[in-house]
Scaffold this motif. Structure first.
Motif, mmCIF file in Angstrom:
data_model
loop_
_atom_site.group_PDB
_atom_site.id
_atom_site.type_symbol
_atom_site.label_atom_id
_atom_site.label_comp_id
_atom_site.label_asym_id
_atom_site.label_seq_id
_atom_site.Cartn_x
_atom_site.Cartn_y
_atom_site.Cartn_z
ATOM 1 N N PRO A 1 0.744 -1.200 -0.053
ATOM 2 C CA PRO A 1 0.175 -0.015 0.132
ATOM 3 C C PRO A 1 1.063 1.100 0.151
ATOM 4 O O PRO A 1 1.925 1.248 0.896
ATOM 5 N N ALA A 2 0.460 2.367 -0.703
ATOM 6 C CA ALA A 2 1.261 3.416 -0.908
ATOM 7 C C ALA A 2 1.492 4.329 0.229
ATOM 8 O O ALA A 2 0.192 4.336 1.036
ATOM 9 N N ILE B 1 -3.280 2.948 -1.536
ATOM 10 C CA ILE B 1 -3.557 2.350 -2.925
ATOM 11 C C ILE B 1 -2.514 1.286 -3.117
ATOM 12 O O ILE B 1 -1.365 1.638 -2.901
ATOM 13 N N PRO B 2 -2.995 -0.037 -3.709
ATOM 14 C CA PRO B 2 -1.801 -0.846 -3.706
ATOM 15 C C PRO B 2 -0.797 -0.566 -4.852
ATOM 16 O O PRO B 2 -1.303 -0.504 -5.899
ATOM 17 N N ILE B 3 0.531 -0.735 -4.602
ATOM 18 C CA ILE B 3 1.665 -0.219 -5.908
ATOM 19 C C ILE B 3 2.499 -1.306 -5.857
ATOM 20 O O ILE B 3 2.954 -1.910 -4.843
ATOM 21 N N ILE C 1 8.986 1.124 -8.872
ATOM 22 C CA ILE C 1 7.625 1.504 -8.479
ATOM 23 C C ILE C 1 6.928 1.179 -9.902
ATOM 24 O O ILE C 1 7.342 1.935 -10.750
ATOM 25 N N LYS C 2 5.826 0.482 -9.949
ATOM 26 C CA LYS C 2 5.019 0.430 -11.042
ATOM 27 C C LYS C 2 3.648 1.071 -10.752
ATOM 28 O O LYS C 2 3.411 1.608 -9.430
ATOM 29 N N THR C 3 2.837 1.131 -11.618
ATOM 30 C CA THR C 3 1.464 1.780 -11.649
ATOM 31 C C THR C 3 0.428 0.789 -10.982
ATOM 32 O O THR C 3 0.900 -0.236 -10.893
ATOM 33 N N PRO C 4 -0.576 1.405 -10.256
ATOM 34 C CA PRO C 4 -1.443 0.611 -9.667
ATOM 35 C C PRO C 4 -1.933 -0.630 -10.630
ATOM 36 O O PRO C 4 -2.018 -0.452 -11.761
ATOM 37 N N PRO C 5 -2.378 -1.705 -10.020
ATOM 38 C CA PRO C 5 -2.986 -2.730 -10.905
ATOM 39 C C PRO C 5 -4.064 -2.296 -11.769
ATOM 40 O O PRO C 5 -5.095 -1.491 -11.418
ATOM 41 N N THR C 6 -4.315 -2.824 -13.040
ATOM 42 C CA THR C 6 -5.418 -2.451 -13.844
ATOM 43 C C THR C 6 -6.737 -2.986 -13.442
ATOM 44 O O THR C 6 -7.660 -1.944 -13.578
ATOM 45 N N SER C 7 -6.953 -3.880 -12.773
ATOM 46 C CA SER C 7 -8.310 -4.335 -12.361
ATOM 47 C C SER C 7 -8.700 -3.339 -11.334
ATOM 48 O O SER C 7 -9.988 -2.623 -11.095
ATOM 49 N N LEU C 8 -7.800 -2.787 -10.390
ATOM 50 C CA LEU C 8 -8.091 -1.686 -9.461
ATOM 51 C C LEU C 8 -8.631 -0.334 -10.161
ATOM 52 O O LEU C 8 -9.657 0.147 -10.005
ATOM 53 N N LEU C 9 -7.842 0.022 -11.174
ATOM 54 C CA LEU C 9 -8.458 1.168 -11.921
ATOM 55 C C LEU C 9 -9.489 0.785 -12.854
ATOM 56 O O LEU C 9 -10.498 2.043 -12.733
ATOM 57 N N LEU C 10 -9.798 -0.309 -13.360
ATOM 58 C CA LEU C 10 -11.253 -0.582 -14.026
ATOM 59 C C LEU C 10 -12.250 -0.394 -12.998
ATOM 60 O O LEU C 10 -13.231 0.206 -13.324
#
Length: 150
Positions: free
Chosen positions: A19-20, A58-60, A76-85
């Protein structure tokens, strides 16, 4: 047989979802890094500093590269696509019956915005290469549907 003059020990990778702004030496960070001989608090402090600008919690995804001398670097990557959707659709969880129920809907504009966020992870792809006009369907479909009768 000993390996004199052989290649040095290879670096190892550890993939974490943290988590961020809330990284600590507790699981999942502590056990994953402790097993490799890295101090989890050092990672947690640096991770929290790098994710301070993001929404807390937000999970990172983070990819930690651990060298044989126990030093580390991480990406560090961007948040998961499923979370954004799910956030774009305004839902907290998916449908219980995949393919049978619709739990939410999103527009092409949402998909485009999510793609812009996720392009930060893609190497070699620039925003100019993708536009919403290229992704949108043509206004007139090349086919028509006849009514279905039983």
């Amino acid at each position: 047989m000993s390996k004199k003059g052989g290649a040095a020990a290879a670096a190892s990778l550890v993939k974490l979802m943290v988590p961020a702004g809330k990284a600590s030496a507790q699981p999942p960070v502590g056990p994953a890094l402790g097993a490799k001989g890295v101090k989890a608090m050092d990672f947690a402090k640096e991770f929290n500093a790098r994710t301070a600008h993001l929404e807390p919690g937000i999970p990172i995804p983070a990819i930690v590269n651990i060298q044989p001398d126990r030093t580390f670097t991480f990406e560090i990557k961007t948040p998961p696509t499923s979370l954004l959707l799910k956030r774009a659709a305004g839902i907290t969880s998916g449908s219980g019956k995949a393919g049978a129920e619709v739990s939410g809907s999103i527009t092409l504009k949402h998909i485009y915005e999510i793609a812009k966020i996720k392009m930060q992870d893609a190497k070699g792809v620039e925003e100019e290469q993708v536009s919403i006009e290229q992704a949108s369907p043509s206004p007139q479909p090349p086919f028509s549907f006849a009514p279905f009768r039983v």
